[in-house]
Design a protein around this motif. Sequence first.
Motif, PDB file in Angstrom:
ATOM      1  N   HIS A 160       4.206  -1.326  -7.287  1.00  0.00           N
ATOM      2  CA  HIS A 160       4.494  -1.051  -8.708  1.00  0.00           C
ATOM      3  C   HIS A 160       3.235  -0.602  -9.448  1.00  0.00           C
ATOM      4  CE1 HIS A 160       8.621  -3.135  -9.148  1.00  0.00           C
ATOM      5  NE2 HIS A 160       8.444  -2.678  -7.933  1.00  0.00           N
ATOM      6  N   HIS A 198       0.540   4.852  -3.350  1.00  0.00           N
ATOM      7  CA  HIS A 198       1.845   4.220  -3.638  1.00  0.00           C
ATOM      8  C   HIS A 198       2.770   4.387  -2.423  1.00  0.00           C
ATOM      9  CE1 HIS A 198       5.493   3.420  -6.003  1.00  0.00           C
ATOM     10  NE2 HIS A 198       5.946   4.639  -5.760  1.00  0.00           N
ATOM     11  N   ARG A 208      18.616   2.944  -1.204  1.00  0.00           N
ATOM     12  CA  ARG A 208      17.897   3.212  -2.455  1.00  0.00           C
ATOM     13  C   ARG A 208      17.661   4.719  -2.594  1.00  0.00           C
ATOM     14  NH1 ARG A 208      12.974  -0.988  -2.846  1.00  0.00           N
ATOM     15  NH2 ARG A 208      12.819  -1.543  -0.658  1.00  0.00           N
ATOM     16  N   HIS A 225      13.058   8.609 -11.014  1.00  0.00           N
ATOM     17  CA  HIS A 225      12.766   7.697  -9.892  1.00  0.00           C
ATOM     18  C   HIS A 225      12.484   6.287 -10.433  1.00  0.00           C
ATOM     19  CE1 HIS A 225      10.604   6.419  -6.203  1.00  0.00           C
ATOM     20  NE2 HIS A 225       9.523   6.182  -6.927  1.00  0.00           N
TER      21      HIS A 225
HETATM   22  C1  HEM Z   1       8.082   9.529  -0.931  1.00  0.00           C
HETATM   23  C2  HEM Z   1       7.665   9.189  -2.127  1.00  0.00           C
HETATM   24  C3  HEM Z   1       7.928   7.866  -2.799  1.00  0.00           C
HETATM   25  C4  HEM Z   1       8.442   6.687  -2.318  1.00  0.00           C
HETATM   26  C5  HEM Z   1       8.915   6.383  -0.904  1.00  0.00           C
HETATM   27  C6  HEM Z   1       8.456   5.729  -3.402  1.00  0.00           C
HETATM   28  C7  HEM Z   1       8.894   4.416  -3.316  1.00  0.00           C
HETATM   29  C8  HEM Z   1       8.975   3.528  -4.367  1.00  0.00           C
HETATM   30  C9  HEM Z   1       9.440   2.172  -4.283  1.00  0.00           C
HETATM   31  C10 HEM Z   1       9.907   1.482  -2.987  1.00  0.00           C
HETATM   32  C11 HEM Z   1       9.389   1.636  -5.511  1.00  0.00           C
HETATM   33  C12 HEM Z   1       9.693   0.168  -5.897  1.00  0.00           C
HETATM   34  C13 HEM Z   1      11.103  -0.026  -6.311  1.00  0.00           C
HETATM   35  C14 HEM Z   1      11.425  -1.510  -6.440  1.00  0.00           C
HETATM   36  O1  HEM Z   1      11.232  -2.063  -7.525  1.00  0.00           O
HETATM   37  O2  HEM Z   1      11.855  -2.085  -5.462  1.00  0.00           O
HETATM   38  C15 HEM Z   1       8.903   2.659  -6.400  1.00  0.00           C
HETATM   39  C16 HEM Z   1       8.716   2.496  -7.747  1.00  0.00           C
HETATM   40  C17 HEM Z   1       8.048   3.396  -8.539  1.00  0.00           C
HETATM   41  N1  HEM Z   1       7.515   4.596  -8.151  1.00  0.00           N
HETATM   42 FE1  HEM Z   1       7.711   5.463  -6.350  1.00  0.00          FE
HETATM   43  N2  HEM Z   1       7.926   6.331  -4.526  1.00  0.00           N
HETATM   44  C18 HEM Z   1       7.598   7.636  -4.199  1.00  0.00           C
HETATM   45  C19 HEM Z   1       7.038   8.574  -5.026  1.00  0.00           C
HETATM   46  C20 HEM Z   1       6.564   8.311  -6.279  1.00  0.00           C
HETATM   47  C21 HEM Z   1       5.739   9.204  -7.062  1.00  0.00           C
HETATM   48  C22 HEM Z   1       5.313  10.613  -6.600  1.00  0.00           C
HETATM   49  C23 HEM Z   1       5.472   8.562  -8.241  1.00  0.00           C
HETATM   50  C24 HEM Z   1       4.617   8.986  -9.391  1.00  0.00           C
HETATM   51  C25 HEM Z   1       3.883  10.088  -9.452  1.00  0.00           C
HETATM   52  C26 HEM Z   1       6.144   7.269  -8.201  1.00  0.00           C
HETATM   53  C27 HEM Z   1       6.152   6.351  -9.230  1.00  0.00           C
HETATM   54  C28 HEM Z   1       6.862   5.168  -9.221  1.00  0.00           C
HETATM   55  C29 HEM Z   1       7.015   4.296 -10.375  1.00  0.00           C
HETATM   56  C30 HEM Z   1       6.461   4.545 -11.776  1.00  0.00           C
HETATM   57  C31 HEM Z   1       7.770   3.190  -9.949  1.00  0.00           C
HETATM   58  C32 HEM Z   1       8.206   1.988 -10.787  1.00  0.00           C
HETATM   59  C33 HEM Z   1       7.104   0.966 -10.851  1.00  0.00           C
HETATM   60  C34 HEM Z   1       7.487  -0.256 -11.659  1.00  0.00           C
HETATM   61  O3  HEM Z   1       8.670  -0.646 -11.670  1.00  0.00           O
HETATM   62  O4  HEM Z   1       6.570  -0.850 -12.261  1.00  0.00           O
HETATM   63  N3  HEM Z   1       6.771   7.144  -6.999  1.00  0.00           N
HETATM   64  N4  HEM Z   1       8.647   3.785  -5.668  1.00  0.00           N
END
Ligand code: HEM
Length: 198
Positions: free
Chosen positions: A46, A92, A115, A164
């Motif tokens: 996160h 991340h 998801r 996302h």
């Molecule tokens: C293949 C690419 C990506 C994967 C596999 C991925 C995976 C994840 C996962 C597993 C979560 C957590 C969800 C949960 O609460 O269980 C998440 C949250 C998040 N992701 Fe990604 N992500 C990807 C790309 C990105 C990118 C490119 C960005 C930003 C530039 C991003 C920004 C975020 C944000 C802002 C959250 C929420 C964080 C929060 O709840 O505080 N993600 N992502």
Amino acid sequence: MWRISRRALFWGKVLLHVAAALPIALLVLAVYRDDAGGDPVQYIIHFLGKGALNLLLLTLLVSPVAAWTKQGMLVQLRRPLGLWTFCYACLHLLAYISLDLLFAWQLLLQEVIKRPYIVVGACAWLILLSLALTSFKAAQRRMGKRWQQLHYGIYPAVLLVTIHYYWSVKSEIIEPSLYILLALLLLSFRLRKFSRKV
Ligand code: HEM
């Protein structure tokens, strides 16, 4: 009219690098001290996701701020900010694959089905990858007009990231909704500029 000097811009860039690197050092320290909440893996994912999103929004803010303040030199901050965004996004993704999935690739398909917001994040990451790979002066020169067109990809990327985020949260929707509004606001600045050109 007052203009930002080269020296001030140089120190601005130094400050930017320190400010972007510091949260990563603090994250490592928090994990090391066992101070990363009840679920450190989720905390790390996160923290880095949110960091990437904030940096992406800052990158998009540079052009409007440079135009309003008539300080064209500020656009030079876009590239380091964009590269830091990509760095956070890679960390991340790496944290998710290594700490959450434990590199169990066969799990990835099940995860994507369970998801679907992961596919949206992956699309945003691929756009950021293409921007980072072509962020160098040589690529800009070689690609000519196509470079600018490719780099407009930052707008769909920010929308995809906010979707996302919104999709990934279970209950708290106020903050992700505010991020979507902010992304739309920044997009509207760009669209206004486009319509003035046409
Ligand atoms: C293949 C690419 C990506 C994967 C596999 C991925 C995976 C994840 C996962 C597993 C979560 C957590 C969800 C949960 O609460 O269980 C998440 C949250 C998040 N992701 Fe990604 N992500 C990807 C790309 C990105 C990118 C490119 C960005 C930003 C530039 C991003 C920004 C975020 C944000 C802002 C959250 C929420 C964080 C929060 O709840 O505080 N993600 N992502």
